[in-house]
Design an enzyme around this catalytic site. Structure first.
Site, PDB file in Angstrom:
ATOM      1  N   HIS A   1       6.528 -30.882  11.059  1.00 58.57           N
ATOM      2  CA  HIS A   1       6.096 -29.576  10.553  1.00 58.57           C
ATOM      3  C   HIS A   1       4.935 -29.731   9.571  1.00 58.57           C
ATOM      4  CE1 HIS A   1       9.132 -27.607  12.757  1.00 58.57           C
ATOM      5  NE2 HIS A   1      10.147 -28.104  12.077  1.00 58.57           N
TER       6      HIS A   1
ATOM      7  N   THR B   1       2.860  -1.212   8.796  1.00 59.78           N
ATOM      8  CA  THR B   1       3.246  -2.108   9.893  1.00 59.78           C
ATOM      9  C   THR B   1       3.496  -3.538   9.450  1.00 59.78           C
ATOM     10  OG1 THR B   1       0.934  -2.650  10.260  1.00 59.78           O
ATOM     11  CG2 THR B   1       1.832  -0.796  11.536  1.00 59.78           C
ATOM     12  N   GLY B   2       2.930  -3.935   8.327  1.00 59.06           N
ATOM     13  CA  GLY B   2       2.941  -5.333   7.886  1.00 59.06           C
ATOM     14  C   GLY B   2       1.794  -6.126   8.481  1.00 59.06           C
TER      15      GLY B   2
ATOM     16  N   CYS C   1       3.204  -3.044   4.039  1.00 58.22           N
ATOM     17  CA  CYS C   1       2.385  -1.872   4.375  1.00 58.22           C
ATOM     18  C   CYS C   1       3.133  -1.109   5.460  1.00 58.22           C
ATOM     19  CB  CYS C   1       0.959  -2.264   4.765  1.00 58.22           C
ATOM     20  SG  CYS C   1       0.782  -3.302   6.231  1.00 58.22           S
TER      21      CYS C   1
ATOM     22  N   ASP D   1       0.863  -1.178   0.000  1.00 59.95           N
ATOM     23  CA  ASP D   1       0.000   0.000   0.000  1.00 59.95           C
ATOM     24  C   ASP D   1       0.904   1.234   0.000  1.00 59.95           C
ATOM     25  OD1 ASP D   1       0.895   0.320   2.603  1.00 59.95           O
ATOM     26  OD2 ASP D   1      -1.097   0.378   3.520  1.00 59.95           O
TER      27      ASP D   1
ATOM     28  N   HIS E   1       9.890 -24.063   9.002  1.00 56.29           N
ATOM     29  CA  HIS E   1       8.925 -24.718   9.894  1.00 56.29           C
ATOM     30  C   HIS E   1       7.482 -24.573   9.443  1.00 56.29           C
ATOM     31  CE1 HIS E   1      11.728 -24.652  13.679  1.00 56.29           C
ATOM     32  NE2 HIS E   1      12.389 -24.935  12.564  1.00 56.29           N
TER      33      HIS E   1
END
Ligand code: RB5
Length: 142
Positions: A134, A67-68, A65, A8, A98
């Site tokens: 995993h 903050t993510g 973005c 963004d 993982h």
């Protein structure tokens, strides 16, 4: 390897730097926007990148973005996406090994571009471990 990338307005500048970085390594990048630093809505770009990964038009995705966080929330709503918010290299490697994460999310207002590029390198160069434990754990939430 093909990487789909999106951002963004908060991540637009870092996205451009990551695209240059990847293209310098001869990695094919599909830029899903945005195309300027004008204010826009991150879920649209999360979906565009996630769709490329789910359809296998891209091997991995990157979303940025401010903050993510919004990007990772939006991407993880899409079936088949395992998006990981990483602001350090250890997490970027561990989430590939993982969790078989297929989308990397970062916050451009949280970390500098130097670290972001190192995180990208760690993420795209690490394979899933394929360990039974995993696989079992991923299947428990897929
Ligand atoms: C945009 O101001 C900001 O909310 C966005 O980039 C992101 O951080 C959302 O999670």
């Amino acid at each position: 390897m093909i990487i789909s990338i999106g951002a963004d307005h908060g991540g637009y500048e870092l996205k451009s730097q990551i695209i240059k970085h990847l293209e310098n390594k001869n990695i094919t990048v599909t830029d899903c926007g945005c195309n300027s630093s004008d204010s826009c809505d991150y879920p649209a770009y999360a979906k565009a990148v996630a769709d490329k990964v789910v359809s296998k038009e891209a091997d991995l995705g990157i979303l940025i973005c401010g903050t993510g966080i919004g990007m990772s929330m939006a991407a993880n709503k899409i079936e088949g996406i395992r998006a990981a918010l990483c602001h350090d290299c250890f997490s970027a490697r561990a989430t590939r090994e993982h969790n078989d994460a297929n989308v990397l999310c970062m916050g451009a207002r949280v970390i500098g571009s130097g670290l972001a590029l190192m995180i990208v390198d760690e993420f795209i160069s690490t394979d899933f471990s394929n360990d039974e434990r995993h696989i079992r754990r991923i299947n428990m939430f897929s």
